[in-house]
Design an enzyme around this catalytic site. Structure first.
Site, PDB file in Angstrom:
ATOM      1  N   GLY A  72       0.811  -1.213   0.000  1.00  0.00           N
ATOM      2  CA  GLY A  72       0.000   0.000   0.000  1.00  0.00           C
ATOM      3  C   GLY A  72       0.844   1.264   0.000  1.00  0.00           C
ATOM      4  N   THR A  73       1.914   1.247   0.753  1.00  0.00           N
ATOM      5  CA  THR A  73       2.774   2.433   0.845  1.00  0.00           C
ATOM      6  C   THR A  73       3.376   2.782  -0.513  1.00  0.00           C
ATOM      7  OG1 THR A  73       3.281   1.906   3.133  1.00  0.00           O
ATOM      8  CG2 THR A  73       4.825   3.378   2.007  1.00  0.00           C
ATOM      9  N   ASN A 152      -8.373   4.122   8.305  1.00  0.00           N
ATOM     10  CA  ASN A 152      -7.817   2.964   9.014  1.00  0.00           C
ATOM     11  C   ASN A 152      -8.001   3.040  10.528  1.00  0.00           C
ATOM     12  OD1 ASN A 152      -5.888   5.035   8.045  1.00  0.00           O
ATOM     13  ND2 ASN A 152      -4.519   4.077   9.526  1.00  0.00           N
ATOM     14  N   GLN A 180      -7.840  -0.096   3.259  1.00  0.00           N
ATOM     15  CA  GLN A 180      -8.653  -0.653   4.337  1.00  0.00           C
ATOM     16  C   GLN A 180      -9.945  -1.305   3.848  1.00  0.00           C
ATOM     17  OE1 GLN A 180      -8.319  -1.168   7.660  1.00  0.00           O
ATOM     18  NE2 GLN A 180      -6.216  -0.472   7.530  1.00  0.00           N
ATOM     19  N   SER A 200      -3.601  -3.243  -0.740  1.00  0.00           N
ATOM     20  CA  SER A 200      -2.481  -4.016  -0.213  1.00  0.00           C
ATOM     21  C   SER A 200      -2.963  -5.395   0.208  1.00  0.00           C
ATOM     22  CB  SER A 200      -1.893  -3.272   0.990  1.00  0.00           C
ATOM     23  OG  SER A 200      -0.859  -4.030   1.565  1.00  0.00           O
ATOM     24  N   THR A 238      11.906  -7.684 -10.874  1.00  0.00           N
ATOM     25  CA  THR A 238      11.369  -9.029 -11.083  1.00  0.00           C
ATOM     26  C   THR A 238      10.109  -9.216 -10.229  1.00  0.00           C
ATOM     27  OG1 THR A 238      13.586  -9.820 -11.490  1.00  0.00           O
ATOM     28  CG2 THR A 238      11.943 -11.487 -10.896  1.00  0.00           C
ATOM     29  N   CYS A 326       3.605   5.937  20.070  1.00  0.00           N
ATOM     30  CA  CYS A 326       4.808   6.540  20.611  1.00  0.00           C
ATOM     31  C   CYS A 326       5.794   6.784  19.476  1.00  0.00           C
ATOM     32  CB  CYS A 326       5.416   5.604  21.639  1.00  0.00           C
ATOM     33  SG  CYS A 326       6.193   6.453  22.981  1.00  0.00           S
TER      34      CYS A 326
HETATM   35  C1  LIG Z   1      -1.898  -0.372   5.905  1.00  0.00           C
HETATM   36  C2  LIG Z   1      -2.230   0.842   5.145  1.00  0.00           C
HETATM   37  C3  LIG Z   1      -1.336   1.381   4.206  1.00  0.00           C
HETATM   38  C4  LIG Z   1       0.037   0.814   3.991  1.00  0.00           C
HETATM   39  O1  LIG Z   1       0.009  -0.444   3.357  1.00  0.00           O
HETATM   40  P1  LIG Z   1       1.315  -1.377   3.420  1.00  0.00           P
HETATM   41  O2  LIG Z   1       1.005  -2.494   2.500  1.00  0.00           O
HETATM   42  O3  LIG Z   1       1.430  -1.823   4.840  1.00  0.00           O
HETATM   43  O4  LIG Z   1       2.461  -0.559   2.970  1.00  0.00           O
HETATM   44  C5  LIG Z   1      -1.736   2.492   3.493  1.00  0.00           C
HETATM   45  N1  LIG Z   1      -2.939   3.053   3.673  1.00  0.00           N
HETATM   46  C6  LIG Z   1      -3.830   2.563   4.569  1.00  0.00           C
HETATM   47  C7  LIG Z   1      -5.161   3.221   4.712  1.00  0.00           C
HETATM   48  C8  LIG Z   1      -3.508   1.454   5.335  1.00  0.00           C
HETATM   49  O5  LIG Z   1      -4.373   0.991   6.211  1.00  0.00           O
END
Ligand SMILES: *Cc1c(COP(=O)(O)O)cnc(C)c1O
Length: 406
Positions: A72-73, A152, A180, A200, A238, A326
Protein backbone atom coordinates in the site's frame (compact mmCIF):
# COMPACT_ATOMS: atom_id res chain seq x y z
CA UNK A 1 -4.44 -18.76 27.41
CA UNK A 2 -7.11 -17.86 24.89
CA UNK A 3 -5.70 -15.57 22.16
CA UNK A 4 -8.02 -13.15 20.44
CA UNK A 5 -6.74 -11.10 17.53
CA UNK A 6 -8.66 -7.83 17.12
CA UNK A 7 -6.21 -5.78 15.06
CA UNK A 8 -7.17 -6.65 11.48
CA UNK A 9 -6.68 -3.03 10.36
CA UNK A 10 -2.96 -3.46 11.13
CA UNK A 11 -2.64 -6.74 9.26
CA UNK A 12 -4.54 -9.98 8.71
CA UNK A 13 -3.42 -13.61 8.93
CA UNK A 14 -2.80 -15.24 5.55
CA UNK A 15 -5.83 -17.33 4.59
CA UNK A 16 -4.85 -21.04 4.51
CA UNK A 17 -5.98 -21.34 0.86
CA UNK A 18 -3.87 -18.30 -0.02
CA UNK A 19 -0.79 -19.84 1.59
CA UNK A 20 -1.46 -23.09 -0.29
CA UNK A 21 -1.79 -21.30 -3.64
CA UNK A 22 1.58 -19.59 -3.11
CA UNK A 23 3.68 -22.61 -2.16
CA UNK A 24 4.44 -24.03 -5.63
CA UNK A 25 5.89 -20.66 -6.70
CA UNK A 26 8.68 -20.94 -4.12
CA UNK A 27 9.79 -24.37 -5.31
CA UNK A 28 8.82 -26.26 -8.47
CA UNK A 29 7.53 -23.12 -10.24
CA UNK A 30 10.24 -20.69 -9.21
CA UNK A 31 10.82 -19.25 -12.70
CA UNK A 32 11.34 -15.59 -13.53
CA UNK A 33 8.17 -14.41 -15.27
CA UNK A 34 10.22 -12.47 -17.84
CA UNK A 35 12.03 -15.53 -19.25
CA UNK A 36 10.98 -17.42 -22.33
CA UNK A 37 11.36 -21.08 -21.33
CA UNK A 38 8.36 -22.88 -19.91
CA UNK A 39 9.39 -22.34 -16.28
CA UNK A 40 9.19 -18.62 -16.84
CA UNK A 41 6.03 -18.87 -18.86
CA UNK A 42 4.28 -20.77 -16.07
CA UNK A 43 5.14 -17.92 -13.73
CA UNK A 44 3.97 -15.37 -16.31
CA UNK A 45 0.61 -17.11 -16.67
CA UNK A 46 0.19 -17.21 -12.89
CA UNK A 47 0.92 -13.48 -12.60
CA UNK A 48 -1.55 -12.63 -15.38
CA UNK A 49 -4.23 -14.85 -13.89
CA UNK A 50 -3.79 -13.05 -10.56
CA UNK A 51 -3.95 -9.68 -12.31
CA UNK A 52 -7.34 -10.68 -13.74
CA UNK A 53 -8.66 -11.55 -10.27
CA UNK A 54 -7.43 -8.28 -8.76
CA UNK A 55 -8.90 -6.30 -11.69
CA UNK A 56 -12.26 -7.99 -11.19
CA UNK A 57 -12.41 -7.10 -7.49
CA UNK A 58 -11.32 -3.52 -8.25
CA UNK A 59 -13.94 -3.06 -10.94
CA UNK A 60 -11.28 -2.17 -13.53
CA UNK A 61 -12.12 -2.21 -17.20
CA UNK A 62 -9.03 -4.19 -18.10
CA UNK A 63 -6.38 -6.18 -16.16
CA UNK A 64 -3.81 -3.89 -17.84
CA UNK A 65 -4.94 -1.16 -15.46
CA UNK A 66 -3.52 -3.10 -12.49
CA UNK A 67 0.18 -2.62 -11.59
CA UNK A 68 1.60 -4.85 -8.87
CA UNK A 69 3.71 -3.09 -6.24
CA UNK A 70 5.39 -3.92 -2.93
CA UNK A 71 2.37 -2.80 -0.88
CA UNK A 72 0.00 0.00 0.00
CA UNK A 73 2.77 2.43 0.85
CA UNK A 74 4.47 2.07 -2.53
CA UNK A 75 1.13 2.34 -4.33
CA UNK A 76 0.35 5.62 -2.55
CA UNK A 77 3.86 6.99 -3.22
CA UNK A 78 3.67 5.90 -6.88
CA UNK A 79 0.23 7.48 -7.38
CA UNK A 80 1.13 10.84 -5.84
CA UNK A 81 4.69 11.26 -7.11
CA UNK A 82 3.93 9.64 -10.48
CA UNK A 83 1.04 12.01 -11.22
CA UNK A 84 2.86 15.02 -9.74
CA UNK A 85 6.00 14.56 -11.90
CA UNK A 86 4.00 13.74 -15.03
CA UNK A 87 1.67 16.73 -14.77
CA UNK A 88 3.85 19.49 -13.35
CA UNK A 89 3.59 21.50 -16.56
CA UNK A 90 -0.15 21.64 -16.04
CA UNK A 91 -0.06 22.57 -12.35
CA UNK A 92 1.48 22.19 -8.93
CA UNK A 93 -1.50 21.84 -6.60
CA UNK A 94 -2.66 18.69 -4.79
CA UNK A 95 -5.72 18.29 -2.56
CA UNK A 96 -5.85 15.68 0.19
CA UNK A 97 -7.34 15.35 3.67
CA UNK A 98 -6.00 15.66 7.21
CA UNK A 99 -6.96 12.06 8.03
CA UNK A 100 -5.01 10.18 5.34
CA UNK A 101 -2.58 7.38 6.13
CA UNK A 102 1.03 8.53 6.56
CA UNK A 103 1.87 6.87 3.23
CA UNK A 104 -0.13 9.70 1.63
CA UNK A 105 0.54 12.49 4.14
CA UNK A 106 4.32 12.09 4.21
CA UNK A 107 4.48 11.80 0.42
CA UNK A 108 2.57 15.10 0.24
CA UNK A 109 5.06 16.65 2.66
CA UNK A 110 7.92 15.46 0.46
CA UNK A 111 6.24 16.93 -2.63
CA UNK A 112 5.77 20.24 -0.78
CA UNK A 113 9.54 20.34 -0.27
CA UNK A 114 9.92 19.86 -4.02
CA UNK A 115 7.72 22.88 -4.81
CA UNK A 116 4.22 21.44 -4.92
CA UNK A 117 1.39 23.07 -2.98
CA UNK A 118 -0.86 20.84 -0.90
CA UNK A 119 -4.27 21.58 0.61
CA UNK A 120 -5.13 19.37 3.61
CA UNK A 121 -8.92 19.41 3.89
CA UNK A 122 -10.46 19.30 7.37
CA UNK A 123 -12.99 16.67 8.44
CA UNK A 124 -16.07 16.86 10.65
CA UNK A 125 -16.51 15.22 14.05
CA UNK A 126 -17.15 11.82 12.41
CA UNK A 127 -14.12 12.08 10.14
CA UNK A 128 -16.02 12.93 6.94
CA UNK A 129 -14.52 15.10 4.24
CA UNK A 130 -17.14 17.50 2.81
CA UNK A 131 -17.31 17.15 -1.02
CA UNK A 132 -18.16 20.87 -1.13
CA UNK A 133 -14.79 21.63 0.45
CA UNK A 134 -13.11 19.58 -2.28
CA UNK A 135 -14.94 21.58 -4.94
CA UNK A 136 -13.97 24.90 -3.32
CA UNK A 137 -10.31 23.93 -3.00
CA UNK A 138 -9.86 23.23 -6.72
CA UNK A 139 -7.89 25.88 -8.63
CA UNK A 140 -6.67 25.96 -12.22
CA UNK A 141 -3.37 24.58 -10.91
CA UNK A 142 -4.90 21.51 -9.25
CA UNK A 143 -3.61 18.27 -10.79
CA UNK A 144 -4.61 15.64 -8.22
CA UNK A 145 -7.12 14.92 -5.46
CA UNK A 146 -6.24 12.09 -3.07
CA UNK A 147 -8.90 11.11 -0.51
CA UNK A 148 -8.99 7.73 1.19
CA UNK A 149 -11.85 5.29 0.65
CA UNK A 150 -12.13 4.33 4.33
CA UNK A 151 -10.14 5.46 7.33
CA UNK A 152 -7.82 2.96 9.01
CA UNK A 153 -8.31 4.31 12.54
CA UNK A 154 -11.99 5.12 12.88
CA UNK A 155 -13.38 3.23 9.85
CA UNK A 156 -15.21 6.26 8.42
CA UNK A 157 -16.14 5.68 4.78
CA UNK A 158 -15.61 8.86 2.79
CA UNK A 159 -18.09 10.09 0.13
CA UNK A 160 -15.77 8.88 -2.63
CA UNK A 161 -18.30 8.65 -5.47
CA UNK A 162 -19.26 12.31 -4.95
CA UNK A 163 -15.63 13.40 -4.79
CA UNK A 164 -14.84 11.34 -7.90
CA UNK A 165 -17.63 13.10 -9.76
CA UNK A 166 -16.30 16.54 -8.75
CA UNK A 167 -12.78 15.57 -9.84
CA UNK A 168 -14.07 14.36 -13.21
CA UNK A 169 -16.14 17.52 -13.80
CA UNK A 170 -13.07 19.64 -13.14
CA UNK A 171 -10.63 17.55 -15.15
CA UNK A 172 -8.49 16.72 -12.11
CA UNK A 173 -7.02 13.27 -11.46
CA UNK A 174 -8.49 11.42 -8.50
CA UNK A 175 -6.64 8.88 -6.34
CA UNK A 176 -8.16 6.93 -3.48
CA UNK A 177 -6.28 4.89 -0.87
CA UNK A 178 -8.60 1.90 -0.58
CA UNK A 179 -6.20 -0.24 1.45
CA UNK A 180 -8.65 -0.65 4.34
CA UNK A 181 -11.77 -1.35 2.31
CA UNK A 182 -10.50 -3.39 -0.66
CA UNK A 183 -11.86 -6.92 -0.31
CA UNK A 184 -14.08 -5.94 2.61
CA UNK A 185 -16.73 -3.78 0.98
CA UNK A 186 -17.57 -3.49 -2.75
CA UNK A 187 -15.36 -1.10 -4.72
CA UNK A 188 -15.73 -0.39 -8.41
CA UNK A 189 -13.03 2.00 -9.55
CA UNK A 190 -14.95 2.76 -12.75
CA UNK A 191 -18.13 3.75 -10.93
CA UNK A 192 -16.26 5.78 -8.32
CA UNK A 193 -14.58 7.71 -11.16
CA UNK A 194 -11.24 7.00 -9.52
CA UNK A 195 -8.24 7.33 -11.83
CA UNK A 196 -5.94 5.68 -9.31
CA UNK A 197 -6.68 3.30 -6.45
CA UNK A 198 -4.29 1.69 -3.95
CA UNK A 199 -4.69 -1.68 -2.23
CA UNK A 200 -2.48 -4.02 -0.21
CA UNK A 201 -2.70 -7.82 0.01
CA UNK A 202 -1.94 -8.17 3.72
CA UNK A 203 -5.06 -6.25 4.69
CA UNK A 204 -7.31 -8.85 3.03
CA UNK A 205 -5.79 -12.16 4.18
CA UNK A 206 -3.03 -12.10 1.58
CA UNK A 207 0.75 -11.96 2.14
CA UNK A 208 2.71 -8.90 3.27
CA UNK A 209 4.92 -7.03 0.82
CA UNK A 210 2.60 -7.04 -2.20
CA UNK A 211 0.02 -4.51 -3.30
CA UNK A 212 -1.39 -2.91 -6.39
CA UNK A 213 -2.09 0.43 -7.97
CA UNK A 214 -5.06 0.65 -10.31
CA UNK A 215 -4.25 3.19 -13.01
CA UNK A 216 -7.15 4.07 -15.29
CA UNK A 217 -6.28 3.82 -18.97
CA UNK A 218 -5.04 7.18 -20.27
CA UNK A 219 -3.84 8.53 -16.89
CA UNK A 220 -0.62 10.52 -17.23
CA UNK A 221 1.85 9.08 -14.74
CA UNK A 222 5.59 8.45 -14.72
CA UNK A 223 7.14 5.26 -13.24
CA UNK A 224 8.30 5.22 -9.67
CA UNK A 225 10.94 2.51 -10.15
CA UNK A 226 13.33 2.38 -13.12
CA UNK A 227 15.10 -0.70 -14.46
CA UNK A 228 13.63 -3.50 -16.54
CA UNK A 229 10.42 -3.47 -18.52
CA UNK A 230 8.20 -5.34 -16.08
CA UNK A 231 4.59 -4.33 -15.40
CA UNK A 232 4.14 -2.77 -18.82
CA UNK A 233 7.26 -0.60 -18.28
CA UNK A 234 5.58 1.07 -15.33
CA UNK A 235 7.28 -0.70 -12.43
CA UNK A 236 10.69 -2.29 -12.89
CA UNK A 237 11.88 -5.29 -10.82
CA UNK A 238 11.37 -9.03 -11.08
CA UNK A 239 7.78 -9.84 -10.15
CA UNK A 240 7.05 -11.18 -6.67
CA UNK A 241 5.34 -14.17 -8.30
CA UNK A 242 4.35 -16.07 -5.14
CA UNK A 243 3.12 -12.87 -3.48
CA UNK A 244 1.13 -11.85 -6.56
CA UNK A 245 -0.43 -15.32 -6.82
CA UNK A 246 -1.41 -15.08 -3.13
CA UNK A 247 -2.86 -11.61 -3.66
CA UNK A 248 -4.93 -12.93 -6.58
CA UNK A 249 -6.21 -15.83 -4.49
CA UNK A 250 -7.11 -13.46 -1.62
CA UNK A 251 -9.11 -11.32 -4.07
CA UNK A 252 -10.89 -14.37 -5.47
CA UNK A 253 -11.89 -15.46 -1.95
CA UNK A 254 -12.99 -11.91 -1.04
CA UNK A 255 -15.12 -11.68 -4.19
CA UNK A 256 -17.05 -14.77 -3.08
CA UNK A 257 -17.35 -14.07 0.64
CA UNK A 258 -17.43 -10.27 1.00
CA UNK A 259 -21.21 -9.71 1.00
CA UNK A 260 -21.97 -12.25 3.69
CA UNK A 261 -18.83 -11.57 5.73
CA UNK A 262 -19.32 -7.81 5.83
CA UNK A 263 -22.87 -8.33 7.08
CA UNK A 264 -21.67 -10.75 9.77
CA UNK A 265 -18.92 -8.39 10.91
CA UNK A 266 -21.25 -5.39 11.02
CA UNK A 267 -23.57 -7.34 13.34
CA UNK A 268 -20.65 -8.30 15.59
CA UNK A 269 -19.40 -4.70 15.54
CA UNK A 270 -22.79 -3.32 16.54
CA UNK A 271 -23.05 -5.80 19.41
CA UNK A 272 -19.53 -4.82 20.50
CA UNK A 273 -20.32 -1.08 20.39
CA UNK A 274 -23.62 -1.47 22.21
CA UNK A 275 -22.02 -3.61 24.93
CA UNK A 276 -18.99 -1.42 25.48
CA UNK A 277 -21.06 1.78 25.73
CA UNK A 278 -23.39 0.11 28.22
CA UNK A 279 -20.74 -1.45 30.43
CA UNK A 280 -18.24 1.39 30.74
CA UNK A 281 -19.01 4.93 31.86
CA UNK A 282 -17.27 8.04 30.51
CA UNK A 283 -16.69 6.44 27.15
CA UNK A 284 -17.24 7.80 23.65
CA UNK A 285 -17.48 6.19 20.24
CA UNK A 286 -15.07 7.66 17.70
CA UNK A 287 -16.22 7.82 14.08
CA UNK A 288 -19.73 7.42 12.68
CA UNK A 289 -21.86 4.70 14.33
CA UNK A 290 -22.97 3.13 11.03
CA UNK A 291 -21.20 4.70 8.05
CA UNK A 292 -18.01 2.92 8.94
CA UNK A 293 -16.13 -0.24 7.99
CA UNK A 294 -17.93 -3.40 9.14
CA UNK A 295 -15.20 -4.52 11.54
CA UNK A 296 -14.18 -1.22 13.17
CA UNK A 297 -14.78 -0.26 16.80
CA UNK A 298 -12.92 2.84 18.03
CA UNK A 299 -13.69 4.24 21.46
CA UNK A 300 -12.12 6.64 23.94
CA UNK A 301 -12.20 5.43 27.52
CA UNK A 302 -11.75 8.72 29.32
CA UNK A 303 -9.28 9.10 32.21
CA UNK A 304 -7.29 6.02 31.14
CA UNK A 305 -4.25 5.87 28.83
CA UNK A 306 -4.83 3.80 25.69
CA UNK A 307 -1.44 2.14 26.01
CA UNK A 308 -2.08 1.04 29.61
CA UNK A 309 -5.28 -0.66 28.47
CA UNK A 310 -3.45 -2.33 25.58
CA UNK A 311 -0.89 -3.85 27.96
CA UNK A 312 -3.61 -5.13 30.28
CA UNK A 313 -5.60 -6.49 27.33
CA UNK A 314 -2.47 -8.22 26.06
CA UNK A 315 -2.19 -9.84 29.47
CA UNK A 316 -5.63 -11.32 28.83
CA UNK A 317 -4.63 -12.55 25.36
CA UNK A 318 -6.37 -9.75 23.44
CA UNK A 319 -4.56 -7.88 20.64
CA UNK A 320 -5.94 -4.41 19.93
CA UNK A 321 -4.53 -1.00 19.03
CA UNK A 322 -4.60 2.54 20.35
CA UNK A 323 -4.78 6.00 18.85
CA UNK A 324 -1.66 7.13 20.62
CA UNK A 325 1.49 5.95 18.96
CA UNK A 326 4.81 6.54 20.61
CA UNK A 327 6.79 8.32 17.92
CA UNK A 328 10.26 9.71 18.50
CA UNK A 329 9.78 9.48 22.28
CA UNK A 330 7.03 12.12 22.31
CA UNK A 331 3.59 10.65 22.86
CA UNK A 332 1.64 12.15 19.97
CA UNK A 333 -2.14 11.77 19.89
CA UNK A 334 -3.53 10.31 16.65
CA UNK A 335 -3.64 12.85 13.81
CA UNK A 336 -6.99 11.38 12.76
CA UNK A 337 -8.68 11.90 16.13
CA UNK A 338 -7.07 15.33 16.44
CA UNK A 339 -8.48 16.32 13.02
CA UNK A 340 -11.90 15.13 14.25
CA UNK A 341 -11.62 17.67 17.06
CA UNK A 342 -11.12 15.04 19.75
CA UNK A 343 -9.16 16.70 22.60
CA UNK A 344 -5.61 15.31 23.12
CA UNK A 345 -6.39 13.60 26.46
CA UNK A 346 -9.44 11.88 24.95
CA UNK A 347 -7.38 10.85 21.90
CA UNK A 348 -4.75 9.36 24.22
CA UNK A 349 -7.47 7.26 25.83
CA UNK A 350 -8.57 5.67 22.55
CA UNK A 351 -8.75 1.98 21.76
CA UNK A 352 -9.25 0.43 18.33
CA UNK A 353 -10.63 -3.07 17.86
CA UNK A 354 -10.84 -4.34 14.29
CA UNK A 355 -12.71 -7.59 13.73
CA UNK A 356 -11.96 -10.20 11.09
CA UNK A 357 -12.93 -13.54 9.61
CA UNK A 358 -11.92 -15.70 12.54
CA UNK A 359 -13.63 -13.61 15.22
CA UNK A 360 -16.83 -14.91 16.78
CA UNK A 361 -19.51 -13.66 19.12
CA UNK A 362 -17.68 -15.40 21.97
CA UNK A 363 -14.62 -13.22 21.29
CA UNK A 364 -16.71 -10.08 21.61
CA UNK A 365 -18.32 -11.42 24.80
CA UNK A 366 -14.89 -12.14 26.24
CA UNK A 367 -13.64 -8.59 25.63
CA UNK A 368 -16.86 -7.17 27.06
CA UNK A 369 -16.28 -9.35 30.11
CA UNK A 370 -12.64 -8.41 30.80
CA UNK A 371 -12.41 -4.78 29.62
CA UNK A 372 -14.71 -3.16 32.22
CA UNK A 373 -12.57 -4.62 35.04
CA UNK A 374 -9.36 -3.47 33.36
CA UNK A 375 -10.78 0.05 33.05
CA UNK A 376 -12.01 0.03 36.62
CA UNK A 377 -8.58 -1.00 37.89
CA UNK A 378 -6.75 1.64 35.88
CA UNK A 379 -9.20 4.37 36.82
CA UNK A 380 -8.57 3.71 40.50
CA UNK A 381 -5.05 4.93 39.84
CA UNK A 382 -6.19 7.95 37.81
CA UNK A 383 -6.32 11.23 39.77
CA UNK A 384 -8.32 12.84 36.95
CA UNK A 385 -11.00 10.20 37.19
CA UNK A 386 -11.16 10.48 40.94
CA UNK A 387 -11.56 14.24 40.66
CA UNK A 388 -14.33 13.68 38.12
CA UNK A 389 -16.09 11.28 40.45
CA UNK A 390 -16.39 13.98 43.07
CA UNK A 391 -16.07 13.81 46.83
CA UNK A 392 -13.31 12.11 48.75
CA UNK A 393 -15.84 9.83 50.42
CA UNK A 394 -16.99 8.47 47.07
CA UNK A 395 -13.41 7.96 46.00
CA UNK A 396 -12.78 5.87 49.12
CA UNK A 397 -15.85 3.85 48.26
CA UNK A 398 -14.61 3.19 44.77
CA UNK A 399 -11.22 2.22 46.11
CA UNK A 400 -12.90 -0.14 48.54
CA UNK A 401 -14.95 -1.76 45.78
CA UNK A 402 -11.82 -2.16 43.77
CA UNK A 403 -10.02 -3.90 46.61
CA UNK A 404 -12.91 -6.21 47.29
CA UNK A 405 -12.90 -7.47 43.76
CA UNK A 406 -9.17 -7.91 43.33
C1 LIG B 1 -1.90 -0.37 5.91
C2 LIG B 1 -2.23 0.84 5.14
C3 LIG B 1 -1.34 1.38 4.21
C4 LIG B 1 0.04 0.81 3.99
O1 LIG B 1 0.01 -0.44 3.36
P1 LIG B 1 1.32 -1.38 3.42
O2 LIG B 1 1.00 -2.49 2.50
O3 LIG B 1 1.43 -1.82 4.84
O4 LIG B 1 2.46 -0.56 2.97
C5 LIG B 1 -1.74 2.49 3.49
N1 LIG B 1 -2.94 3.05 3.67
C6 LIG B 1 -3.83 2.56 4.57
C7 LIG B 1 -5.16 3.22 4.71
C8 LIG B 1 -3.51 1.45 5.34
O5 LIG B 1 -4.37 0.99 6.21
Amino acid sequence: MKRIYLDHAATTPVHPEVAKSMLPYFSERFGNASTLYSYGQEAREAVEEARGKVALLAGAQSPKEIIFTSGGTESDNFALCGVAWANQKKGDHIITSAVEHHAVLNTCKFLQKRGFKVTYLPVDHYGFVDPDDVKKAITNKTILISIMHANNEVGTMEPIAEIGKIAKENGVYFHTDAVQSFGHIPIRAEELKADLLSASAHKLYGPKGVGMLYIRKGTKIVPFLYGGEQENKRRASTENVAGIVGFGKACEIAEGTMTEESRRLATLRDKFIKGILEKIEFIQLNGHPTKKLPGNVNVSVKYVEGESMLLKLDGKGICASSGSACTSSILEPSHVLTAMDVPPDVAHSSLRFTLGRENTEEDVDYVLEVLPDIVKGLRLMSPLYQKKRGSYKEICQINQEGKDED
